[in-house]
Write an enzyme that holds these catalytic residues in place. Structure first.
Site, short mmCIF file in Angstrom:
data_model
loop_
_atom_site.label_atom_id
_atom_site.label_comp_id
_atom_site.label_asym_id
_atom_site.label_seq_id
_atom_site.Cartn_x
_atom_site.Cartn_y
_atom_site.Cartn_z
N HIS A 1 12.87 -13.13 4.84
CA HIS A 1 13.86 -13.04 3.75
C HIS A 1 14.34 -14.42 3.29
O HIS A 1 15.50 -14.60 2.92
CB HIS A 1 15.07 -12.19 4.17
CG HIS A 1 14.76 -10.74 4.44
ND1 HIS A 1 14.90 -9.77 3.49
CD2 HIS A 1 14.29 -10.12 5.54
CE1 HIS A 1 14.56 -8.60 4.01
NE2 HIS A 1 14.18 -8.79 5.25
N ASN B 1 17.32 -2.61 2.97
CA ASN B 1 16.13 -2.93 2.16
C ASN B 1 16.06 -2.00 0.96
O ASN B 1 16.79 -1.01 0.89
CB ASN B 1 14.86 -2.74 3.00
CG ASN B 1 14.57 -3.94 3.91
OD1 ASN B 1 15.12 -5.02 3.72
ND2 ASN B 1 13.69 -3.74 4.87
FE1 HDE Z 1 15.78 -8.06 9.30
N1 HDE Z 1 15.99 -9.98 9.90
N2 HDE Z 1 14.86 -7.62 11.05
N3 HDE Z 1 15.37 -6.16 8.66
N4 HDE Z 1 16.59 -8.48 7.55
C1 HDE Z 1 16.52 -10.98 9.18
O1 HDE Z 1 18.09 -12.51 9.98
C2 HDE Z 1 14.90 -8.39 12.15
C3 HDE Z 1 14.77 -5.18 9.37
C4 HDE Z 1 16.90 -7.60 6.55
O2 HDE Z 1 19.91 -11.93 3.01
C5 HDE Z 1 16.72 -12.24 9.96
O3 HDE Z 1 19.59 -13.91 9.02
C6 HDE Z 1 14.31 -7.70 13.26
C7 HDE Z 1 14.99 -3.89 8.76
C8 HDE Z 1 17.49 -8.29 5.44
O4 HDE Z 1 20.33 -13.15 4.78
C9 HDE Z 1 16.26 -11.85 11.36
C10 HDE Z 1 13.91 -6.49 12.76
C11 HDE Z 1 15.74 -4.16 7.66
C12 HDE Z 1 17.54 -9.63 5.81
C13 HDE Z 1 15.84 -10.41 11.17
C14 HDE Z 1 14.26 -6.45 11.39
C15 HDE Z 1 15.97 -5.57 7.60
C16 HDE Z 1 16.97 -9.71 7.14
C17 HDE Z 1 16.13 -13.47 9.36
C18 HDE Z 1 13.18 -5.40 13.49
C19 HDE Z 1 16.25 -3.16 6.61
C20 HDE Z 1 18.04 -10.80 4.99
C21 HDE Z 1 17.28 -14.26 8.77
C22 HDE Z 1 13.83 -4.94 14.61
C23 HDE Z 1 17.21 -2.24 7.12
C24 HDE Z 1 19.50 -11.01 5.15
C25 HDE Z 1 18.45 -13.58 9.23
C26 HDE Z 1 19.96 -12.12 4.24
C27 HDE Z 1 16.88 -10.89 7.88
C28 HDE Z 1 15.40 -9.68 12.19
C29 HDE Z 1 13.94 -5.35 10.54
C30 HDE Z 1 16.70 -6.18 6.53
C31 HDE Z 1 15.17 -12.69 11.98
C32 HDE Z 1 14.16 -8.25 14.66
C33 HDE Z 1 14.52 -2.53 9.27
C34 HDE Z 1 17.95 -7.70 4.12
O5 HDE Z 1 17.30 -11.92 12.30
#
Ligand code: HDE
Length: 699
Positions: free
Chosen positions: A75, A148
């Site tokens: 992201h 999302n």
């Molecule tokens: Fe994320 N995700 N994600 N994700 N995600 C990040 O956090 C992660 C997942 C989502 O505008 C990271 O600050 C794992 C689902 C958004 O700053 C990180 C798993 C959904 C954003 C991370 C998921 C999301 C992130 C990277 C699986 C929808 C951007 C930077 C278990 C519900 C937020 C940060 C923004 C960002 C980890 C799966 C949505 C690495 C481990 C499912 C919108 O922490």
């Protein structure tokens, strides 16, 4: 409606001490020393060596050297905006969350939309899942809904997330391709991980290339809980529904925009807010009683499944309005830190194994991205609720904590800060009963990877199905390994045999003779054909040259303004053009500075000289032809119709005898004479509102 308690200005005020206004000010160093010159370094003689004692040179370059921070691991590319949220009616029966109780309270929010795969500078319109992350600055503390634009996810367990992301990111040896899933490692992961099938269907659908952040749904994806004051809990899923409906680009358009206007979504959001066309989204919840946990044919904790609205209705409970652009991209959009673990009393977690991993990951990633444990002090991350605890020190600590006591329990400070009781709204974790053996295993109830992928496919209109097949052909067609291509066909043969056959035919793979068929379940709510349709805030290109018919342009502009439709005058050169009766019109864009992909529709006015010029102008003909190919509304009046005729578009019959011209294709609107103009304008607006006209042969 009167604002009570937390008003959006509270958050603004809170930011104020940190805002820097530089107009009418003198240049200083970071230490506040006024400077006389910032163009020449301090030298021993005009042509002599630069002196180390030049503190201004050293400070300026040192600061510059450290301007970058690590981009988000996923992201990285995003755009943010401020706004507020209001609940429509009290949700007291279901949750004690304070921001969901009182319809007169405006809770400030900050939203960051994002793409997942690309780097921070990648193009907006690539095929990807989009992030939709909202921070509510509530009186009970910050609540982050990190969602999302698709309701399902690729994997079921957080432990697979690093694998999934490594596979979809650019390949590590040559760092290619940028911001794209159309490569071997992603599809290799997909064929070896059948649980991805459902989300891949969404990714290959039009949802993967949104027209605008303003026309995109948001989903919390994971299952959460609402808990009310009596301690009763219900499972919930969260939804954002845009009031402009859900709309997408077409793939050719998205690809062209990646080059011609890589900031397409960012500009669209920025311009809409600046023009007062505030994006609005209704907030919805689906709720499942604990007693009904096992009632559905899928596991409600499985993040590769959504809860079909026809089965579990979405209760619309409030609205979010985005009404303020950021002042500074880095300070706000780049430094905002979301975390799904940021919940307020009344909202709790479920045992969804993807969610549990997320609860750890987001805080952890900020430590390397924002450099330490004090990122909550950055203005955009500060809650409006007060912070009192014994956490101390760490890099870049801004708070100046008073007194000697930084421990609990204590007598020297009367045990302060002291834990709050439940009555004082201290957070109480929901007392879920758990039991079982420690196992590294997947629940049997998570095994079905295809039924909902089929349901999604069944729910698509013919045009949406065609787009999905084309997307597969593009993506898998870019996979070099022939075995992987064939295995993609076989995997999606579990979703639908016709789909698999059509993919196979486009990528040189063997079509499977038989496969999944017979499952006829569908959900009308997921098809974009059934979404809200409005012309409001869409953008029309008005093509004109010297000699245009001013009355016609004036009329259409009045109509467009009345319907809150945006427009731009496009002509051969910038400057002004003159009408038949010598009135002047400012040109907004030339063919060099814009392209048809930046607009939702095209209008061509009459005026013999203007039409003649355009008929002989390749740029104009190409513009109209491309808008046609992308299924956009095209309106023309009098001689303007001849310009469309000159494009020689298949299916557009123009009989140019007297006034009996006929533009017979879907989404084409014409007026033969001025008296038809009002009717024309209404029909044209209606055609623009349809978004796209898929009935066309070439779309
Ligand atoms: Fe994320 N995700 N994600 N994700 N995600 C990040 O956090 C992660 C997942 C989502 O505008 C990271 O600050 C794992 C689902 C958004 O700053 C990180 C798993 C959904 C954003 C991370 C998921 C999301 C992130 C990277 C699986 C929808 C951007 C930077 C278990 C519900 C937020 C940060 C923004 C960002 C980890 C799966 C949505 C690495 C481990 C499912 C919108 O922490």
């Amino acid at each position: 409606m009167e604002d009570k308690k937390i008003d959006q200005n509270v958050k603004n005020d809170q930011l104020n001490p940190f805002k820097a206004e530089h107009s009418d000010k003198k240049l200083t160093t970071d230490q506040g020393i006024k400077l006389t010159n910032t163009d020449d370094s301090l030298k021993a003689g005009q042509r002599g060596p630069t002196l180390l004692e030049d503190f201004h040179l050293r400070e300026k370059i040192t600061h510059f050297d450290h301007e970058r921070i690590p981009e988000r691991v996923v992201h990285a590319r995003g755009s943010g905006a401020h706004g507020f949220f209001q609940v429509y009616e009290s949700m007291q029966e279901y949750t004690k969350a304070k921001f969901l109780q009182d319809p007169s309270v405006k809770t400030p929010v900050f939203v960051r939309f994002s793409a997942v795969v690309g780097s921070r500078g990648s193009a907006d319109t690539v095929r990807d899942v989009r992030g939709f992350a909202t921070k509510f600055y509530t009186e009970d503390g910050n609540y982050d809904l990190v969602g999302n634009n698709m309701p399902v996810f690729f994997i079921q367990d957080a432990i697979k997330f690093p694998d999934m992301v490594h596979a979809i990111k650019p390949e590590p040896d040559w760092e290619v391709p940028q911001a794209s899933s159309a490569h071997d490692t992603f599809w290799d992961f997909v064929v070896n991980t059948p649980e991805t099938a459902h989300t891949v269907m969404w990714l290959m659908s039009d949802r993967g290339i949104p027209r605008s952040f303003r026309m995109m749904e948001g989903f919390g994806v994971n299952t959460f809980r609402f808990v009310n004051a009596q301690g009763k809990a219900r499972f919930v899923k969260f939804h954002w529904k845009p009031l402009l409906g859900v709309h997408s680009l077409v793939w050719d358009e998205a690809q062209k925009l990646s080059g011609k206007n890589p900031d397409f979504h960012r500009r669209d959001l920025w311009d809409a807010i600046n023009e007062g066309n505030y994006p609005e989204y209704e907030f919805g919840v689906q709720m499942v009683e604990e007693a009904d946990e096992f009632k559905y044919g899928f596991d409600i904790l499985d993040p590769t499944k959504f809860w079909p609205e026809e089965m579990i209705p979405v209760k619309i409970i409030g609205k979010m309005t985005l009404n303020r652009n950021v002042d500074n991209f880095f300070s706000e959009t780049e430094q905002v830190a979301f975390c799904p673990a940021n919940v307020v009393p009344g909202i709790d977690f479920s045992d969804d194994p993807l969610l549990q991993g997320r609860l750890f990951s987001y805080l952890d990633t900020q430590l390397s991205r924002l450099g330490g444990p004090n990122f909550h002090e950055i203005p955009i991350n500060r809650p409006v609720a007060p912070i009192h605890n014994n956490q101390r020190d760490g890099i870049h600590r801004a708070t100046i904590d008073q007194g000697k006591v930084s421990y609990f329990p204590n007598s020297l400070a009367s045990n302060c800060p002291m834990p709050a009781s439940a009555e004082e709204n201290g957070y109480q974790h929901y007392a879920e009963k758990v039991g079982g053996e420690k196992v590294r295993a997947r629940s049997e109830s998570f095994r079905d990877h295809f039924s909902q992928a089929t349901l999604f496919w069944n729910s698509m209109s013919p045009a949406e199905k065609k787009h999905i097949v084309d997307a597969f052909r593009f993506e898998v067609g870019n996979v070099m390994d022939k075995q992987i291509r064939q295995r993609v066909v076989e995997l999606f043969n579990n979703v639908d045999n016709t789909l698999a056959q059509q993919i196979a035919m486009g990528i040189g793979a063997t079509p499977p003779a038989s496969g999944a068929s017979g499952n006829t379940a569908y959900s009308p709510a997921v098809s974009q054909m059934n979404t809200i349709k409005t012309a409001a805030t869409r953008k029309v290109a008005i093509l004109a040259e010297n000699g245009f018919n001013a009355a016609q342009i004036t009329k259409i502009i009045d109509f467009l303004r009345g319907a809150k439709v945006c427009f731009e005058i496009v002509s051969k050169e910038l400057g002004t053009i003159k009408s038949m009766d010598n009135s002047e019109l400012a040109v907004g864009k030339s063919y060099l500075t814009t392209a048809s992909v930046n607009y939702d529709a095209v209008f061509i006015p009459g005026g013999q000289d203007s039409a003649n010029a355009m008929m002989n102008q390749g740029d104009t003909l190409n513009f109209i032809h491309e808008a046609y190919k992308h299924a956009k509304a095209i309106g023309a009046v009098n001689e303007g119709v001849n310009v469309v005729a000159a494009c020689q578009i298949k299916g557009v019959t123009v009989v140019a005898s007297n006034d009996s011209r006929v533009m017979s294709e879907a989404g084409f609107v014409e007026a033969k004479n001025a008296s038809d103009l009002t009717e024309f304008c209404n029909k044209f607006l209606d055609a623009v509102a349809q978004h796209r006209h898929w009935q066309r042969a070439e779309s």
